[in-house]
Design an enzyme around this catalytic site. Structure first.
Site, mmCIF file in Angstrom:
data_model
loop_
_atom_site.group_PDB
_atom_site.id
_atom_site.type_symbol
_atom_site.label_atom_id
_atom_site.label_comp_id
_atom_site.label_asym_id
_atom_site.label_seq_id
_atom_site.Cartn_x
_atom_site.Cartn_y
_atom_site.Cartn_z
ATOM 1 N N ASP A 13 0.858 -1.183 0.000
ATOM 2 C CA ASP A 13 0.000 0.000 0.000
ATOM 3 C C ASP A 13 0.901 1.243 0.000
ATOM 4 O OD1 ASP A 13 -3.091 0.825 0.803
ATOM 5 O OD2 ASP A 13 -1.611 2.270 1.502
ATOM 6 N N ILE A 14 0.663 2.154 -0.952
ATOM 7 C CA ILE A 14 1.476 3.374 -1.046
ATOM 8 C C ILE A 14 1.210 4.268 0.164
ATOM 9 C CG2 ILE A 14 1.958 5.446 -2.414
ATOM 10 C CD1 ILE A 14 1.078 3.904 -4.879
ATOM 11 N N GLU B 115 -4.672 2.138 -4.350
ATOM 12 C CA GLU B 115 -3.215 2.216 -4.325
ATOM 13 C C GLU B 115 -2.584 0.932 -3.810
ATOM 14 O OE1 GLU B 115 -4.563 4.185 -0.402
ATOM 15 O OE2 GLU B 115 -5.325 3.810 -2.422
#
Length: 562
Positions: A298-299, A341
């Site tokens: 996950d960004i 994301e």
């Protein structure tokens, strides 16, 4: 030679234009010299055209040479001699059909050259299709099998071969193939034995099958197509035909894969393909035991990228990270965009400990430079990742949940890190619990309707959250600036400062908290309101009157409450 033909066509077109001009000469312009020019032109065409492969043009030019032969040896005639004019007009009339034929042949040859250029482009595309494509040739005819392997290898394919069903099955278990050619008549087992093996294996059922058979019996063809063959070619065959059929099948398969199984934004595989392939991978390792691990990525602070720079920059960042990950993975690894994301990576043959090292290396690559650039501005990111190794009896849902839990633990313990489920995650959670007491999540209810605020608090009070109330946008703005708020349930229309105005002020001041979730409530259902809300950072939108069950579900979802 091809370049020479192209240049010759250009010159030939000029010569034919000149011929048409001379053929159209009026009586006062007809001279012996005019006839001699025509003769010399067609004589030149007769000799030069066949040298470049334009045989038909040479044949037609020879007929014109014969018609204009009379111009030779007439130098003693004056230009005004009526015999010159009569001869010229008669020959023009007879030769007009051949001149028209020359023009038509030139057009045909020009089109053939264009088609050759397009064919060259297709061959280049074929090379692109061939590059990285792995084929399996199954045939007990050693001479034919060896020939096909050599020819296909020269075209850029990776080619394996097997002389019988048992050998083919061993290779199919070991490697991943893009296309298989099968000979029907083999010993001791026929090619039919492979159909069931291939079409019932979830990792093989979508691989194109081309049958090569010495039998042209219609029943064999029909049976093969019903069993799942994609093409049927009768021996003996021309290699060029087989090559074109293989190219067509691979191109169509790759195009289908691109449309059905790829995320259009990042080019990574999509959730649909991941769900299919993860089951296939687990079935494979249950037959041939080996470790396999899953990484959930996950960004970090991705919402702030979208809010600050816009969703188009967010899209560019997603593309950049997908490109970075794909460039540093093995061909056997699977990268998929899980949603938003989030990405997942399946690492066959890799233990959890080694998978963590792989992901830490990936994270170091994000530290080394920007993942994207736009109009001269560089965008740097980090990510949080959780890794989990599959163990016997674990369901796919549980496997994903554990990797996701490890990723969430990485977020909670500071972001920009990779945690392995179990030991690493437990240590991180223990460390967190030994420090500051976990803060209850805060929900701000900003609405000028006192009764509605009371109802919301009453219906949601069983959740592990604390509530703050605001009567208008001004008060909500002050609260958000003064203390952490995890979720703001915001009325769109309020006195003094409405919900849109409050969000706009926070955005202009660049004071929107990164982790703040916005659930907007409104009695209006106008599309422009929803569009405006999304631009200002609204995460969810509900119209009044609304279902309390639905609202509770959204609150729990946005606060990630189980």
């Amino acid at each position: 030679m091809k370049e020479g033909r192209k240049r010759y066509v250009v010159e030939l077109r000029k010569q034919l234009d000149r011929l048409r001009e001379l053929f159209a000469a009026t009586d006062e312009n007809i001279t012996f010299d005019t006839a001699l020019q025509i003769y010399r032109l067609v004589h030149t065409l007769k000799g030069s055209a066949p040298m470049f492969g334009f045989v038909r043009i040479g044949d037609i030019a020879e007929k014109l040479v014969q018609q204009w032969e009379w111009a030779q040896g007439q130098e003693t005639l004056s230009s005004t001699d009526t015999s010159v004019i009569v001869g010229f007009q008669s020959t023009v009339s007879e030769g007009a059909v051949w001149l028209q034929q020359l023009v038509m042949e030139l057009d045909v040859y020009s089109q053939e050259l264009d088609l050759d250029d397009k064919q060259d482009q297709k061959l280049l595309q074929g090379s692109a299709v061939a590059h990285g494509s792995r084929l399996l040739v199954i045939d007990d005819d050693e001479v034919l099998r060896s020939y096909l392997v050599r020819r296909l290898t020269l075209e850029g394919y990776i080619v394996d071969d097997a002389r019988d069903v048992a050998g083919a099955q061993r290779l199919l278990r070991e490697f991943t193939y893009d296309l298989i050619t099968i000979d029907l008549m083999m010993h001791p087992q026929s090619g039919y034995e492979l159909f069931e093996f291939v079409k019932e294996d979830p990792t093989l059922k979508w691989v194109p099958l081309v049958v090569l058979s010495g039998r042209s019996d219609i029943n064999d063809k029909v049976r093969c197509f019903y069993l799942g063959a994609d093409d049927y070619i009768t021996k003996p065959f021309q290699y060029e035909e087989l090559s074109a059929r293989i190219y067509g099948l691979l191109k169509r398969t790759k195009n289908f894969e691109q449309m059905a199984f790829r995320d259009p934004l990042t080019g990574a595989y999509n959730r649909r393909y991941f769900d299919h392939q993860i089951l296939a991978e687990l079935q494979r390792i249950q037959r041939y035991p080996s470790p396999i691990s899953l990484a959930f990525i996950d960004i970090d602070r991705f919402k702030s990228i979208n809010d600050t720079h816009g969703h188009h920059i967010g899209d560019i960042v997603l593309q950049g990270l997908a490109h970075l990950l794909q460039n540093h993975l093995r061909e056997t690894d699977l990268l998929a965009r899980f949603g938003g994301e989030e990405f997942v990576i399946v690492l066959p043959g890799v233990t959890g400990v080694d998978a963590r090292k792989v992901m830490e290396t990936m994270l170091q690559h994000t530290h080394a430079g920007p993942v994207a650039q736009y109009e001269g501005q560089a965008f740097h990111i980090t990510f949080s990742a959780g890794v989990c190794e599959w163990s016997e009896g674990m369901s796919v849902a549980e496997w994903i949940r554990r990797a996701d839990d490890a990723m969430y633990s990485a977020k909670q313990s500071g972001r920009d890190r990779v945690l392995l489920y179990a030991d690493d995650m437990s240590a991180a959670l223990t460390e967190a619990s030994a420090g500051v007491e976990t803060r209850k999540k805060t929900v701000l209810i900003a609405d000028d309707d006192r009764i509605l605020r009371s109802i919301l608090v009453s219906k949601l009070q069983h959740l592990p959250v604390q509530f703050i109330e605001a009567v208008d946008g001004e008060e909500a703005y002050t609260i958000i600036k003064a203390q952490p708020v995890d979720l703001c349930i915001l009325d769109g229309v309020m006195p003094r400062l409405d919900g849109f105005g409050m969000l706009n002020r926070l955005k202009q001041e660049e004071a929107m908290p990164e982790e703040l979730q916005i659930l907007m409530l409104s009695g209006r259902s106008r599309d422009e309101d929803m569009s405006r809300g999304q631009q200002l950072g609204v995460n969810a939108y509900m119209h009044k009157p609304f279902s309390m069950v639905e609202l509770e579900f959204k609150v729990k979802q946005m606060l990630e409450l189980t």
